[in-house]
Design a protein around this motif. Structure first.
Motif, PDB file in Angstrom:
ATOM      1  N   LYS A   6       0.827  -1.212   0.000  1.00 58.81           N
ATOM      2  CA  LYS A   6       0.000   0.000   0.000  1.00 58.81           C
ATOM      3  C   LYS A   6       0.856   1.254   0.000  1.00 58.81           C
ATOM      4  O   LYS A   6       0.614   2.191  -0.780  1.00 58.81           O
TER       5      LYS A   6
ATOM      6  N   PHE B  53      -2.006   1.630 -15.383  1.00 55.28           N
ATOM      7  CA  PHE B  53      -2.434   1.422 -14.001  1.00 55.28           C
ATOM      8  C   PHE B  53      -3.938   1.648 -13.841  1.00 55.28           C
ATOM      9  O   PHE B  53      -4.584   0.989 -13.021  1.00 55.28           O
ATOM     10  N   LYS B  54      -4.488   2.570 -14.605  1.00 57.36           N
ATOM     11  CA  LYS B  54      -5.924   2.822 -14.532  1.00 57.36           C
ATOM     12  C   LYS B  54      -6.716   1.655 -15.119  1.00 57.36           C
ATOM     13  O   LYS B  54      -7.716   1.211 -14.541  1.00 57.36           O
TER      14      LYS B  54
ATOM     15  N   SER C 265      -6.961  -1.176 -12.724  1.00 61.66           N
ATOM     16  CA  SER C 265      -7.884  -0.967 -11.606  1.00 61.66           C
ATOM     17  C   SER C 265      -9.327  -1.279 -11.987  1.00 61.66           C
ATOM     18  O   SER C 265     -10.174  -1.507 -11.117  1.00 61.66           O
ATOM     19  N   GLU C 266      -9.622  -1.322 -13.284  1.00 61.79           N
ATOM     20  CA  GLU C 266     -10.992  -1.558 -13.741  1.00 61.79           C
ATOM     21  C   GLU C 266     -11.346  -3.035 -13.822  1.00 61.79           C
ATOM     22  O   GLU C 266     -12.494  -3.389 -14.091  1.00 61.79           O
TER      23      GLU C 266
ATOM     24  N   HIS D 229     -11.202  -5.168 -11.321  1.00 58.64           N
ATOM     25  CA  HIS D 229     -11.681  -5.698 -10.037  1.00 58.64           C
ATOM     26  C   HIS D 229     -12.574  -4.658  -9.392  1.00 58.64           C
ATOM     27  O   HIS D 229     -12.720  -3.537  -9.887  1.00 58.64           O
TER      28      HIS D 229
ATOM     29  N   ARG E 233     -12.406  -3.192  -6.386  1.00 54.48           N
ATOM     30  CA  ARG E 233     -11.873  -2.253  -5.401  1.00 54.48           C
ATOM     31  C   ARG E 233     -12.016  -0.825  -5.916  1.00 54.48           C
ATOM     32  O   ARG E 233     -11.822  -0.552  -7.098  1.00 54.48           O
ATOM     33  N   ASN E 234     -12.301   0.069  -5.008  1.00 56.60           N
ATOM     34  CA  ASN E 234     -12.518   1.468  -5.383  1.00 56.60           C
ATOM     35  C   ASN E 234     -11.176   2.195  -5.444  1.00 56.60           C
ATOM     36  O   ASN E 234     -10.752   2.846  -4.494  1.00 56.60           O
ATOM     37  N   LYS E 235     -10.483   2.057  -6.593  1.00 56.90           N
ATOM     38  CA  LYS E 235      -9.187   2.691  -6.764  1.00 56.90           C
ATOM     39  C   LYS E 235      -9.137   3.381  -8.119  1.00 56.90           C
ATOM     40  O   LYS E 235      -9.770   2.953  -9.080  1.00 56.90           O
ATOM     41  N   ASN E 236      -8.347   4.450  -8.177  1.00 61.59           N
ATOM     42  CA  ASN E 236      -8.111   5.089  -9.463  1.00 61.59           C
ATOM     43  C   ASN E 236      -7.048   4.352 -10.250  1.00 61.59           C
ATOM     44  O   ASN E 236      -7.120   4.261 -11.480  1.00 61.59           O
ATOM     45  N   TYR E 237      -6.053   3.838  -9.528  1.00 66.64           N
ATOM     46  CA  TYR E 237      -4.947   3.159 -10.175  1.00 66.64           C
ATOM     47  C   TYR E 237      -4.575   1.902  -9.403  1.00 66.64           C
ATOM     48  O   TYR E 237      -4.689   1.859  -8.186  1.00 66.64           O
ATOM     49  N   GLN E 238      -4.122   0.907 -10.142  1.00 65.74           N
ATOM     50  CA  GLN E 238      -3.593  -0.317  -9.542  1.00 65.74           C
ATOM     51  C   GLN E 238      -2.121  -0.397  -9.911  1.00 65.74           C
ATOM     52  O   GLN E 238      -1.772  -0.443 -11.091  1.00 65.74           O
TER      53      GLN E 238
END
Length: 201
Positions: free
Chosen positions: A81, A106-107, A110-111, A113, A115-120
């Protein structure tokens, strides 16, 4: 660490591989490698991390770590993290010629899964192996230290700065490492790395 491998014994050392999504070669840049070094140092000093070996490659890292308080999963979660957030901030705020391309990768990641993230940044799953013997420990240490040699970065493991090989060969490195005593060779030197590179990987 709900995805993939579940650590059964939180007190034992484990070999980890963490990979950047889409194998983006983020760590070809020194400033991002240094984030990993800073986080390792912080975890050693403040979170009970015992680090036995590590290497930072261009798009993944390997290390062998243990938690001295039996909370290895929490340690890995916090490490991923912090490094992800810090590196993503640097990509967005500091000079970076590949910023748009990297952030797009990275964006998109993130799409895939919920999880509420902008980037993975990191792949969700880690390659994890429990260290069950001294011989297996040394097999993994050699595997880690010879990564830069196999990649053609250096001729000798200890010449690669972002690795613990120099800790074992020269007694110093950029991160504190718990030195594992070789069960066969008592005095560690460059030749011992060559000898033990013959172990099955």
């Amino acid at each position: 660490m709900k995805e993939g491998y579940v650590i059964r014994d939180q007190t034992l050392p484990h070999f980890f591989t963490m990979t950047v999504v889409d194998w983006v070669d983020v760590f070809s840049r020194k400033n991002y490698r240094d984030v990993v070094i800073e986080c390792l140092t912080f975890c050693i000093n403040n979170k009970g991390m015992l680090l036995y070996s590590y290497v930072i490659m261009s798009n993944h890292i390997h290390f062998i770590i243990q938690s001295d308080n039996g909370k290895l999963s929490d340690l890995i979660r916090d490490f991923k993290k912090f490094t992800a957030k810090t590196i993503l901030d640097k990509i967005q705020l500091e000079p970076e010629s590949r910023r748009d391309w990297m952030l797009e990768r990275f964006k998109l990641a993130s799409e895939t899964h919920t999880r509420n993230k902008n980037y993975q940044f990191w792949q969700l799953s880690n390659h994890v192996e429990e260290i069950y013997s001294e011989k297996f420990m040394w097999t993994k240490i050699d595997y880690i230290h010879f990564n830069p040699v196999r990649a053609g970065f250096v001729l000798s493991p200890q010449d690669y700065i972002y690795s613990s090989a120099s800790n074992y060969v020269d007694g110093k490195g950029i991160v504190h490492v718990e030195i594992v005593q070789n069960p066969v060779v008592n005095v560690l030197n460059a030749s011992s790395f060559t000898k033990y590179n013959s172990y099955d990987k």
